[in-house]
Design a protein around this motif. Sequence first.
Motif, mmCIF file in Angstrom:
data_model
loop_
_atom_site.group_PDB
_atom_site.id
_atom_site.type_symbol
_atom_site.label_atom_id
_atom_site.label_comp_id
_atom_site.label_asym_id
_atom_site.label_seq_id
_atom_site.Cartn_x
_atom_site.Cartn_y
_atom_site.Cartn_z
ATOM 1 N N LEU A 163 -10.854 -69.611 122.221
ATOM 2 C CA LEU A 163 -11.676 -68.678 121.241
ATOM 3 C C LEU A 163 -11.743 -67.242 121.565
ATOM 4 O O LEU A 163 -11.923 -66.349 120.695
ATOM 5 N N LEU A 164 -11.456 -67.116 123.053
ATOM 6 C CA LEU A 164 -11.625 -65.769 123.591
ATOM 7 C C LEU A 164 -10.810 -64.684 122.811
ATOM 8 O O LEU A 164 -9.523 -64.727 122.948
ATOM 9 N N GLY A 165 -11.283 -63.469 122.523
ATOM 10 C CA GLY A 165 -10.815 -62.358 121.870
ATOM 11 C C GLY A 165 -10.788 -60.949 122.624
ATOM 12 O O GLY A 165 -11.715 -61.170 123.569
ATOM 13 N N LYS A 166 -10.194 -60.079 122.424
ATOM 14 C CA LYS A 166 -10.220 -59.001 123.309
ATOM 15 C C LYS A 166 -11.477 -58.172 123.030
ATOM 16 O O LYS A 166 -11.729 -57.732 121.740
ATOM 17 N N PRO A 167 -12.565 -58.058 123.837
ATOM 18 C CA PRO A 167 -13.634 -57.207 123.648
ATOM 19 C C PRO A 167 -13.542 -55.869 123.526
ATOM 20 O O PRO A 167 -12.704 -54.954 124.183
ATOM 21 N N VAL A 168 -14.402 -55.316 122.671
ATOM 22 C CA VAL A 168 -14.578 -53.710 122.637
ATOM 23 C C VAL A 168 -15.492 -53.385 123.872
ATOM 24 O O VAL A 168 -16.777 -53.998 123.578
ATOM 25 N N LEU A 169 -15.406 -52.481 124.718
ATOM 26 C CA LEU A 169 -16.440 -52.216 125.660
ATOM 27 C C LEU A 169 -17.297 -50.976 125.311
ATOM 28 O O LEU A 169 -18.439 -51.234 125.725
ATOM 29 N N GLN A 170 -17.012 -50.036 124.548
ATOM 30 C CA GLN A 170 -17.683 -48.962 124.188
ATOM 31 C C GLN A 170 -18.971 -49.580 123.242
ATOM 32 O O GLN A 170 -18.494 -50.273 122.344
ATOM 33 N N ALA A 171 -19.924 -48.968 123.357
ATOM 34 C CA ALA A 171 -21.069 -49.336 122.503
ATOM 35 C C ALA A 171 -20.984 -48.397 121.134
ATOM 36 O O ALA A 171 -20.275 -47.257 121.242
ATOM 37 N N LEU A 172 -21.489 -48.967 120.017
ATOM 38 C CA LEU A 172 -21.503 -48.375 118.691
ATOM 39 C C LEU A 172 -22.488 -47.132 118.981
ATOM 40 O O LEU A 172 -23.288 -47.093 119.704
ATOM 41 N N ALA A 173 -22.376 -46.187 118.086
ATOM 42 C CA ALA A 173 -23.213 -44.938 118.056
ATOM 43 C C ALA A 173 -24.647 -45.508 117.666
ATOM 44 O O ALA A 173 -24.568 -46.420 116.680
ATOM 45 N N VAL A 174 -25.650 -44.588 117.684
ATOM 46 C CA VAL A 174 -26.835 -45.144 117.128
ATOM 47 C C VAL A 174 -27.033 -44.658 115.781
ATOM 48 O O VAL A 174 -27.596 -45.283 114.976
ATOM 49 N N SER A 175 -26.263 -43.677 115.156
ATOM 50 C CA SER A 175 -26.279 -43.157 113.772
ATOM 51 C C SER A 175 -24.843 -42.844 113.369
ATOM 52 O O SER A 175 -24.236 -42.301 114.040
ATOM 53 N N TYR A 176 -24.817 -43.069 111.971
ATOM 54 C CA TYR A 176 -23.596 -42.936 111.311
ATOM 55 C C TYR A 176 -23.680 -42.280 109.975
ATOM 56 O O TYR A 176 -24.292 -42.979 109.040
ATOM 57 N N PRO A 177 -23.569 -40.737 109.995
ATOM 58 C CA PRO A 177 -24.012 -40.085 108.622
ATOM 59 C C PRO A 177 -23.209 -40.697 107.688
ATOM 60 O O PRO A 177 -22.038 -40.899 107.495
ATOM 61 N N ALA A 178 -23.727 -40.349 106.364
ATOM 62 C CA ALA A 178 -23.320 -40.693 104.941
ATOM 63 C C ALA A 178 -21.750 -39.581 104.707
ATOM 64 O O ALA A 178 -22.076 -38.524 105.282
ATOM 65 N N SER A 179 -20.649 -40.227 104.319
ATOM 66 C CA SER A 179 -19.436 -39.176 104.156
ATOM 67 C C SER A 179 -19.539 -38.668 102.790
ATOM 68 O O SER A 179 -18.562 -37.808 102.468
ATOM 69 N N VAL A 180 -20.594 -38.835 101.932
ATOM 70 C CA VAL A 180 -20.578 -38.255 100.503
ATOM 71 C C VAL A 180 -21.970 -37.815 100.217
ATOM 72 O O VAL A 180 -22.952 -38.009 101.452
ATOM 73 N N THR A 181 -22.445 -37.563 99.479
ATOM 74 C CA THR A 181 -23.974 -37.095 99.218
ATOM 75 C C THR A 181 -24.950 -38.276 99.565
ATOM 76 O O THR A 181 -24.651 -39.404 99.070
ATOM 77 N N LYS A 182 -25.851 -37.893 100.677
ATOM 78 C CA LYS A 182 -26.766 -38.880 101.054
ATOM 79 C C LYS A 182 -27.703 -39.417 100.031
ATOM 80 O O LYS A 182 -28.426 -38.613 99.354
#
Length: 412
Positions: A163-182
């Motif tokens: 079942l092993l898949g290739k892992p992503v090593l980098q952590a996700l960012a803490v915040s992702y801003p809205a791409s349109v009016t918040k």
Amino acid sequence: MFDFMDMSYDEPVELIGSGPHIPDAGECMRCGICVSSCPTFRLFQIDEETPRRRIRTISKILVEKLPISADERRHLDNCIQCRACETVCPSRMAYGQLFDQAQAQLKVNPGWLAKLAFRLIENKDWLRRLMPLPAIYLKSGLQKPLRSTGLLKKLHLAEAEALLGKPVLQALAVSYPASVTKRGRVALFTGCIAEHFDRETLLAAIKLLNAIGYEVLVPPQQGCCGAIHQHNGQPAAGLIDNNIAVFNALDVNAVLHTATGCGAMLSEYQNDDEAGQQFRQRLCDISDFLLEHWPDDLQLTASKLKVAVHEPCSQRNVLKNQQTVYALLQKIPGLSITALDDNHICCGAGGSYMLTHPDNAGQLRALKQQIITDSSADLVVSGNFGCGVYLNADGGSVEHPLLLLARQLPFM
């Protein structure tokens, strides 16, 4: 990924501790309505592999305070915990809660791999530091020769390695801003391994949320939902308390989950204090949130794909929001959407069940894969990470519905 439970049942199981609280869920009438929905009965065709017989065993453990035999324990542990029996039960038995309470009362002797797996799931920092190892292994070309030696089977790692898949090593960012009016801010639950092995789904979730005007927070202090621990009789209170504290500390409109397996556990956190109530009040499946907050002016690009929807057991039988997926996919013009046949029968994944009971799980997966083939669908979508991984292990092409929706965003 690891083999979670290596237990033998040669001796009767003695009970420990005082009896837990029994939820007021009515009494099993032994009517048998649940039998046809039980995946293990479909495999074995014997009464011992039915919910009503397992309820008798659970009653011995929780009510009568009696030891159970090795055979009773074996049949109890064969349960996938899909909870299809709850959905059809006229007595509204709280089977899932009763099963977990029974597991907590039994002596559990996990093998060394299981102990290691539990510890890694509990500690995301340790898990993150180990992620380069599977990445190096998959890149090294050692898979085929190592499989041929039979060593993986001897170490009880063959099922997990498959079942092993290739892992992503980098952590996700803490915040992702809205791409349109918040319009607001939400928090995203990533659990224990999804951040590494289901990154595409998490990024699709963030992309969609940003596109409808929501900033997304991903608190790094969050951890495993606790489902695998609780369903295997291990303490989960620390994991539960941590998640409640982490997400309650955030100023957000909602706490969202993408995997229905995690969502089912999160929605049933039993903490009845103010903190627990606050957590549950803001908890929401991402499909429900997207459908409720979808802007009228956001039109997705058309698609002529024929899509079959796999409904995970955690969604059908616990969250009970499977219809939301169909409604959300209807946002894509031209899409042909059908339900996969026999959605009420588990695919075999069952959290760690695919590792602890590979033969049973494999038979159920084969049945589900045949149904997928017979559907002639261009694409099968499933809202649970574990189901997708398991169904794809033999070359399947199941993906989360969020991936399809994110691809149809017009400006991304």
